[in-house]
Design a protein around this motif. Structure first.
Motif, PDB file in Angstrom:
ATOM      1  N   GLU A   1      -0.420  -2.281  -5.741  1.00  0.00           N
ATOM      2  CA  GLU A   1      -1.818  -2.575  -6.038  1.00  0.00           C
ATOM      3  C   GLU A   1      -2.808  -1.566  -5.485  1.00  0.00           C
ATOM      4  N   ARG A   2      -2.512  -1.005  -4.311  1.00  0.00           N
ATOM      5  CA  ARG A   2      -3.495  -0.120  -3.682  1.00  0.00           C
ATOM      6  C   ARG A   2      -2.832   1.166  -3.204  1.00  0.00           C
ATOM      7  N   SER A   3      -3.387   2.292  -3.628  1.00  0.00           N
ATOM      8  CA  SER A   3      -2.894   3.597  -3.171  1.00  0.00           C
ATOM      9  C   SER A   3      -4.066   4.363  -2.585  1.00  0.00           C
TER      10      SER A   3
ATOM     11  N   CYS B   1       0.192   2.786  -8.832  1.00  0.00           N
ATOM     12  CA  CYS B   1      -0.630   1.637  -9.220  1.00  0.00           C
ATOM     13  C   CYS B   1      -0.163   1.049 -10.542  1.00  0.00           C
ATOM     14  N   LYS B   2       0.141   1.942 -11.497  1.00  0.00           N
ATOM     15  CA  LYS B   2       0.581   1.461 -12.813  1.00  0.00           C
ATOM     16  C   LYS B   2       1.927   0.742 -12.709  1.00  0.00           C
TER      17      LYS B   2
ATOM     18  N   VAL C   1      -7.200   3.883  -4.817  1.00  0.00           N
ATOM     19  CA  VAL C   1      -7.022   3.562  -6.239  1.00  0.00           C
ATOM     20  C   VAL C   1      -6.481   2.142  -6.276  1.00  0.00           C
ATOM     21  N   VAL C   2      -7.148   1.305  -7.050  1.00  0.00           N
ATOM     22  CA  VAL C   2      -6.809  -0.102  -6.971  1.00  0.00           C
ATOM     23  C   VAL C   2      -6.601  -0.693  -8.354  1.00  0.00           C
ATOM     24  N   ASP C   3      -5.579  -1.507  -8.463  1.00  0.00           N
ATOM     25  CA  ASP C   3      -5.235  -2.078  -9.750  1.00  0.00           C
ATOM     26  C   ASP C   3      -5.826  -3.465  -9.936  1.00  0.00           C
TER      27      ASP C   3
ATOM     28  N   LYS D   1       0.842  -1.205   0.000  1.00  0.00           N
ATOM     29  CA  LYS D   1       0.000   0.000   0.000  1.00  0.00           C
ATOM     30  C   LYS D   1       0.867   1.240   0.000  1.00  0.00           C
TER      31      LYS D   1
ATOM     32  N   CYS E   1      -0.922   8.392  -6.998  1.00  0.00           N
ATOM     33  CA  CYS E   1      -1.578   7.091  -6.785  1.00  0.00           C
ATOM     34  C   CYS E   1      -1.618   6.308  -8.087  1.00  0.00           C
TER      35      CYS E   1
ATOM     36  N   LEU F   1      -8.119   1.477 -11.255  1.00  0.00           N
ATOM     37  CA  LEU F   1      -7.037   2.209 -11.909  1.00  0.00           C
ATOM     38  C   LEU F   1      -7.485   2.841 -13.228  1.00  0.00           C
TER      39      LEU F   1
END
Ligand SMILES: CC(C)(COP(=O)(O)OP(=O)(O)OC[C@H]1O[C@@H](n2cnc3c(N)ncnc32)[C@H](O)[C@@H]1OP(=O)(O)O)[C@@H](O)C(=O)NCCC(=O)NCCS
Length: 449
Positions: free
Chosen positions: A269-271, A264-265, A296-298, A204, A260, A234
């Motif tokens: 995985e999670r910001s 994520c990119k 923000v989630v990938d 995170k 974020c 994302l």
């Protein structure tokens, strides 16, 4: 102690357990805006971080110092200079930044050294270790503007940070980096936190910011119909970012969002963007299902899928309370382990929230749906129906013509979803032999088209 307390505290504490288990051993990079410290929030943030660390999370803390540097500049009668949304760090500004960072480091170390009895820090032993983990390069001259000692992150010594975390310490970073020539560069907290999170492939990245998160309609004012969007995939975050003016001030919607998205990119995985103004926002975000800020989630966080052996613990935890109150018949761990691939589960952020199992009786062209359960905190949101639909698909794919359930308390839920009651005699022979006539379960069948 009042009896009511037992009934509130115990279920509440247990509801947090899956998150405690899930985050143990994970790495969080937490960026605290200098404004949070200026607003007097440091003590509570330190308490919350110490608690999170005590539950096995490895924490890298990056502090900002924008207002503190500006204050130092003001005291020296020097104006803060910005361009392209970045500070221009001349000799005086560099001095101010170093003084501000030194001061803040002492304050932060002091906050984490508290241990007074009857406070959340009692018994906490948080060791903070700082170091020259960041290599920087100068921003240089942009459009004719010389940024002097303002720098950008060139490299993060992720391995050394990890070794330090493995000692059980919390790593504290100031927004400074050094060039191979030994020069110091003033960086931004946001860039340092993002680069560290990426270099370490942290689980995170969390910003404690001036803004409460990103609203559903970011361009419209706060209202009941425009709450914080707690989960931004994302792709949606990137789309939104493209429509926003570049974030130059920390209160601009795009300001934290751009970091974020970048993290994520690049595999974090999670910001999260959280408000420091809300006391306990870190705990609310990390240990409560919906959280408080924007994440923000990938990945699609909630996934409906077939279970694997790794899900057995989660399934047991989910169905146990319903076995205890008699809603479901008791199943042993061995039984669930043996039958894990019969189960379908809904997983949210690593926690199992719903499940059901399908036991085919091919000779009768039917199957039993058993142990349909949705966790009490997420009932009524359609998960039950989602699982039922997936079970129906699985049965259809197996060439079956119907599914049936045995229930003592949930008859109406099934009837509303196309099941009809039949006599227990209807059951396939093999199932009839196991039917518990004392339990008097009702048998309901649904034909599959
Ligand atoms: C039954 C259960 C799986 C439904 O899951 P869910 O995710 O809440 O279901 P959905 O969101 O799809 O549906 C919710 C609706 O079902 C209704 N409902 C929930 N439990 C019910 C019950 N026991 N009897 C009748 N209706 C019920 C809700 O009131 C709600 O109705 P509404 O849409 O009119 O407001 C869930 O309540 C549960 O886990 N119960 C305990 C275990 C259980 O009884 N399992 C069945 C064993 S055979």
């Amino acid at each position: 102690m009042s009896a009511v307390f037992n009934f509130t505290f115990v279920p509440w504490f247990r509801s947090v357990a899956p998150y405690i288990h899930m985050h143990r051993g994970k790495t969080f990079v937490v960026g605290i805006a200098g404004e949070a410290i200026a607003a007097g929030k440091l003590q509570h943030i330190a308490q919350d971080l110490a608690l999170i660390q005590s539950m096995g999370v490895k924490i890298v803390l990056v502090h900002g110092f924008r207002p503190q540097v500006n204050e130092q500049l003001k005291a020296k009668g020097h104006a803060a200079k910005y361009s392209h949304g970045m500070r221009i760090t001349d000799e005086i500004a560099l001095d101010c930044a170093q003084e501000a960072a030194g001061q803040l480091r002492y304050e932060i170390e002091a906050a984490f050294s508290q241990g007074l009895p009857n406070t959340p820090m009692a018994g906490a032993t948080v060791r903070m270790i700082s170091g020259n983990f960041i290599t920087a390069r100068p921003v240089g001259i942009l459009d004719g503007v010389d940024f002097k000692h303002s720098g950008m992150v060139r490299k993060v010594d992720a391995a050394a940070i990890m070794q330090t975390l493995d000692l059980g310490a919390m790593v504290l970073l100031s927004p400074f980096g050094f060039s191979p020539t030994g020069e110091a560069f003033n960086l931004t907290m946001e860039e340092v936190a993002t680069s560290v999170a990426i270099a370490m492939q942290a689980d995170k990245l969390i910003f404690l910011s001036e803004i409460p998160g990103i609203r559903i309609h970011p361009d419209q004012p706060e209202s009941e119909d425009n709450p914080i969007d707690t989960e931004l995939p994302l792709a949606a975050a990137e789309k939104l970012l493209a429509t926003l003016t570049p974030g130059e001030r920390p209160t601009d919607t795009a300001f934290y969002l751009q970091h974020c998205v970048k993290a994520c990119k690049a595999g974090v995985e999670r910001s999260h963007i959280l408000p420091f103004a809300v006391d306990g926002s870190l705990l609310l975000e990390v240990y409560v299902h919906d959280g408080i800020g924007t994440m923000v989630v990938d990945e699609k966080l909630e996934s409906l899928r077939e279970a694997t052996h790794d899900d057995v613990g989660g399934i047991l935890q989910l169905i146990e309370p319903f076995e205890k109150d008699g809603t479901l018949v008791k199943r042993s761990r061995t039984e669930i382990e043996r039958d894990a691939d019969h189960y379908t589960v809904v997983e949210h952020d690593g926690v199992i929230f719903a499940c059901a199992a399908l036991y085919p009786y091919p000779e009768a062209k039917t199957a039993e749906m058993a142990a349909l359960t949705v966790s009490p905190q997420s009932q009524g949101q359609g998960d039950g129906e989602k699982v039922l639909k997936r079970i129906e698909q699985r049965a259809r794919a197996a060439g079956l013509q119907s599914i049936f359930v045995l229930t003592t308390r949930t008859m109406h839920w099934f009837i509303k979803r196309g099941f009809v009651q039949v006599d227990p005699e209807w059951l396939p022979e093999a199932r009839k032999r196991k039917y518990n006539w004392d339990r008097k379960s009702q048998v309901l069948v649904k034909k599959l088209n």
